[in-house]
Write a protein that holds these residues in place. Structure first.
Motif, short mmCIF file in Angstrom:
data_model
loop_
_atom_site.label_atom_id
_atom_site.label_comp_id
_atom_site.label_asym_id
_atom_site.label_seq_id
_atom_site.Cartn_x
_atom_site.Cartn_y
_atom_site.Cartn_z
N LEU A 1 -9.30 15.84 25.97
CA LEU A 1 -10.62 14.98 26.05
C LEU A 1 -11.64 16.27 25.85
CD1 LEU A 1 -12.75 12.74 26.74
CD2 LEU A 1 -12.47 13.42 29.07
N GLU A 2 -12.68 15.79 25.04
CA GLU A 2 -13.71 16.86 24.73
C GLU A 2 -14.97 16.41 25.84
OE1 GLU A 2 -16.77 18.42 21.44
OE2 GLU A 2 -15.51 16.88 20.94
N ALA A 3 -15.03 17.28 26.62
CA ALA A 3 -16.43 17.15 27.61
C ALA A 3 -17.61 17.47 27.37
CB ALA A 3 -15.83 18.16 28.92
N LEU A 4 -18.53 17.09 28.03
CA LEU A 4 -19.87 17.07 27.57
C LEU A 4 -20.46 18.66 27.30
CD1 LEU A 4 -21.59 14.48 30.09
CD2 LEU A 4 -21.39 14.15 27.54
N ASP A 5 -19.39 19.52 28.23
CA ASP A 5 -20.14 20.87 27.96
C ASP A 5 -19.48 21.51 26.64
OD1 ASP A 5 -17.57 20.97 28.59
OD2 ASP A 5 -17.60 22.25 30.39
N GLY A 6 -18.85 20.78 25.86
CA GLY A 6 -18.10 21.42 24.68
C GLY A 6 -16.82 21.88 24.84
N SER A 7 -16.12 21.89 26.04
CA SER A 7 -14.79 22.08 26.28
C SER A 7 -13.80 21.10 26.13
CB SER A 7 -14.84 22.81 27.60
OG SER A 7 -15.06 21.79 28.53
N VAL A 8 -12.83 21.81 25.75
CA VAL A 8 -11.48 20.58 25.46
C VAL A 8 -10.71 20.77 26.45
CG1 VAL A 8 -9.51 20.04 23.72
CG2 VAL A 8 -11.63 20.85 22.91
N VAL A 9 -10.41 19.70 27.14
CA VAL A 9 -9.68 19.37 28.44
C VAL A 9 -8.18 18.94 28.21
CG1 VAL A 9 -9.36 19.05 30.94
CG2 VAL A 9 -11.87 19.56 29.85
N ARG A 10 -7.22 19.61 28.50
CA ARG A 10 -5.89 19.04 28.54
C ARG A 10 -5.58 18.17 29.90
NH1 ARG A 10 -1.55 18.94 25.61
NH2 ARG A 10 -2.23 20.38 23.98
N LEU A 11 -5.42 16.95 29.76
CA LEU A 11 -5.05 16.33 31.07
C LEU A 11 -3.55 15.97 31.16
CD1 LEU A 11 -8.14 13.98 30.92
CD2 LEU A 11 -7.92 15.77 32.15
N ALA A 12 -3.23 15.94 32.40
CA ALA A 12 -1.86 15.91 32.40
C ALA A 12 -1.58 14.32 33.28
CB ALA A 12 -1.31 16.66 33.64
N PRO A 13 -0.17 13.66 33.25
CA PRO A 13 0.15 12.51 33.74
C PRO A 13 -0.24 12.50 35.20
CG PRO A 13 1.92 13.06 32.34
CD PRO A 13 0.75 14.48 32.60
N GLY A 14 -0.99 11.37 35.61
CA GLY A 14 -1.19 11.41 37.07
C GLY A 14 -2.73 11.63 37.33
N ASP A 15 -3.56 12.20 36.44
CA ASP A 15 -4.75 12.48 36.61
C ASP A 15 -5.63 11.29 36.27
OD1 ASP A 15 -4.15 15.08 36.82
OD2 ASP A 15 -4.68 15.69 34.54
N THR A 16 -6.61 11.00 37.09
CA THR A 16 -7.55 9.87 37.17
C THR A 16 -8.87 9.99 36.01
OG1 THR A 16 -6.98 9.34 39.55
CG2 THR A 16 -8.90 8.25 38.63
N VAL A 17 -8.77 8.92 35.22
CA VAL A 17 -9.87 8.75 34.24
C VAL A 17 -10.56 7.71 34.09
CG1 VAL A 17 -8.82 10.61 32.90
CG2 VAL A 17 -8.25 8.30 32.44
N VAL A 18 -11.74 7.50 33.66
CA VAL A 18 -12.42 6.25 33.16
C VAL A 18 -12.21 6.27 31.68
CG1 VAL A 18 -14.66 4.92 33.26
CG2 VAL A 18 -14.17 6.66 35.12
N ALA A 19 -11.75 5.17 31.39
CA ALA A 19 -11.27 4.99 30.01
C ALA A 19 -11.68 3.59 29.36
CB ALA A 19 -9.71 5.32 29.87
N ASP A 20 -11.52 3.47 28.10
CA ASP A 20 -11.86 2.21 27.59
C ASP A 20 -10.62 1.70 26.90
OD1 ASP A 20 -11.45 3.85 25.29
OD2 ASP A 20 -13.45 3.64 24.54
#
Length: 546
Positions: free
Chosen positions: A37-56
């Motif tokens: 996920l590309e964050a608002l600060d420009g960094s690219v974050v690698r997320l793992a299974p089990g992480d909580t997100v808000v998605a569409d």
């Protein structure tokens, strides 16, 4: 607007570009697989299974409670917005934030646990500011809430009083002022006699105000700690009497250090299965295993002091040819009703590389009982099994062993360790142990009766004789034979030495002391007493060694 409201109300929020939400709705979920996920600060974050997100419907949009994604962020071209206000679990936010290396104003607030009741206020405040900046904006739909019933959240009420608040702060404060301060801080206060029932507002009840001391701190903060005159506390001083158990422990330390000339050791009450196996100890204490032990060698409470004493003896036997040590500690036994039983025990070890110190150990323990005024006597283990160890233990010597009956119970044992176990432990020599469970003695706290008598003006006479007996005959039987003599001048009987003869027999040297407190014993009387002792031993099957 979002950052402004977060600083104003202390509750973070997120504003989406509604046109960038696939499917027109958001979904809060835990990821099933890895993604980026590309964050608002420009960094690219690698997320793992089990992480909580808000998605569409297609992809994650926001890392829940930490930072939003660039793909759904508001830009200059945004025409429609979607406002989301949520609360998150503090521990999960802290773990995820630390793992991905992103700490934001939002995550720091969620880590401290926020009041969910503020979510509605935050959403309404956001709508208010949007309409103020964009008067022609239209609100579509209504506030939607998903979560626990806010009315079911219990309110926190703390009981206190002006008297206790003044005592803790060290300054007299009027009750009216206390109530005024608390009400100005949005606490609800109800007076019930001298007591004050303080209801904590929800936004202060989240890891902030939890007990009476926190209420006192609020009062002190407002009146100013500088206004409190420092005073030393006035307390009464009185001598403290030691408990019976502590007093017994100190007497034991004095006896073994000053009279037995032994060193005190302190081993850990936590041991491992490996040591129990090495000591061939049957009781494993499987029910007393720690859930998170610091190591496998300290994963359970020890069932006895014996394995620890054997381990200490093995370490010391490598460096010296003779030593004595003792340990006062606790042993723990499984209990189906109370989970565990704690036993107050003492262990004494006597090691010598050349000869057995079994008889000397018996004399030391006998002197210890006399020193403590402990009603005890030695009995063969075949007649009374000790409670501190099993007769089936392979480390128990077949001959050199005695049960110490303490106040009618076999709560002690004195024994030599079997040579086969000494060999397994790589102990080259002879080791004698004494283990006594003093729990019953300390719980009953028997009254100690002291009898004083003047020092005798007349000398005593000591008589040593060596008798022959079978190799399996307990030395105590020799002592018991002499004690059956009804002569008042026989004051004390002890075993001096014990030897194994080449023919398989055992020789025991008995030391008998004669004394008359009223007169000096004449040589004729001493000779008569000596012959009486020799004759009684012969009658009991213990002839003199020739």
């Amino acid at each position: 607007i979002g950052n402004y409201i977060m600083l104003e109300l202390g509750f973070p929020m997120h504003i989406f570009d509604k046109d960038k939400i696939a499917g027109g709705k958001i979904i809060i979920k835990r990821l099933q697989k890895e993604c980026e996920l590309e964050a608002l600060d420009g960094s690219v974050v690698r997320l793992a299974p089990g992480d909580t997100v808000v998605a569409d419907e297609s992809a994650p949009l926001v890392i829940g409670g930490i930072i939003g994604g660039e793909s759904s962020g508001v830009t200059e071209a945004t025409k429609n917005i979607f406002i989301e206000v949520a609360n998150w679990y503090p521990a999960e936010i802290r773990r995820l934030s630390s793992r991905i290396g992103i700490r934001t104003e939002s995550s720091q607030r969620y880590e401290k646990h926020l009041d969910i009741s503020l979510a509605r206020t935050t959403a309404l405040r956001a709508i208010e500011l949007v309409l103020k900046l964009c008067p022609k904006a239209k609100i579509i739909g209504k506030l939607e809430y998903a979560g626990i019933d806010l009315k079911s959240i219990p309110t926190l009420t703390i009981k206190t009083s002006t008297e206790r608040i003044s005592a803790l702060l060290g300054k007299d404060i009027a009750e009216d002022r206390v109530i005024s301060i608390l009400e100005n801080l949005e606490f609800q206060v109800k007076k019930d006699g001298n007591e004050l029932a303080v209801t904590v507002p929800s936004f202060r009840a989240t890891k902030d105000i939890e007990c009476e001391a926190d209420i006192v701190e609020e009062i002190g903060r407002i009146i100013g700690y500088g206004s409190i005159t420092p005073r030393s506390p006035v307390v009464s001083l009185a001598p403290v009497r030691l408990s019976f158990t502590k007093s017994t422990e100190r007497k034991l330390e004095d006896f073994f250090v000053l009279r037995a000339k032994a060193l005190q050791i302190q081993t850990y009450p936590l041991i491992g299965a490996a040591l129990l196996k090495k000591a061939a100890w049957d009781t494993k204490n499987e029910a007393l295993i720690l859930k998170n032990p610091i190591s496998e060698d300290a994963d359970r409470m020890r069932p006895s002091l014996i394995p620890s004493a054997l381990h200490a003896a093995a370490l010391n036997a490598k460096h010296t040819t003779s030593f004595k040590f003792f340990e006062i500690g606790r042993a723990y036994l499984e209990d189906s009703k109370n989970f565990a039983r704690e036993r107050f025990c003492i262990a004494f070890a006597y090691f010598d590389s050349n000869e057995s110190k079994y008889m000397q150990t018996l004399n030391i323990i006998e002197d210890m009982c006399s020193y403590l005024s402990l009603p005890a006597e030695f009995l063969p283990m075949e007649d009374l099994a000790p409670t501190v160890l099993s007769l089936n233990w392979c480390g128990l010597h077949p001959i050199e062993r005695q049960t110490l009956r303490v106040m009618g119970k076999g709560d002690g044992g004195v024994f030599s360790v079997h040579p086969s176990l000494l060999s397994e432990l790589k102990i080259d020599g002879f080791l004698t142990l004494a283990v006594i469970d003093l729990t019953s003695f300390t719980e009953r706290q028997p009254t100690r009766t002291l009898k004083y008598k003047p020092l005798s003006k007349y000398p005593s006479s000591t008589f040593d004789c060596t008798v022959i007996c079978d190799p399996h005959c307990p030395a105590q039987k020799v002592i018991d034979a002499i004690k059956t003599i009804k002569e008042k001048e026989i004051e004390d009987v002890k075993i001096a030495t014990l030897f194994r003869l080449p023919n398989g027999k055992k020789s025991i040297t008995v030391r008998t002391r004669f004394h008359n407190p009223k007169q000096t014993l004449k040589p004729e009387r001493i000779k008569e007493l000596e012959e009486t002792v020799v004759n009684r031993l012969a009658e009991s099957g213990f002839p003199l060694k020739t």
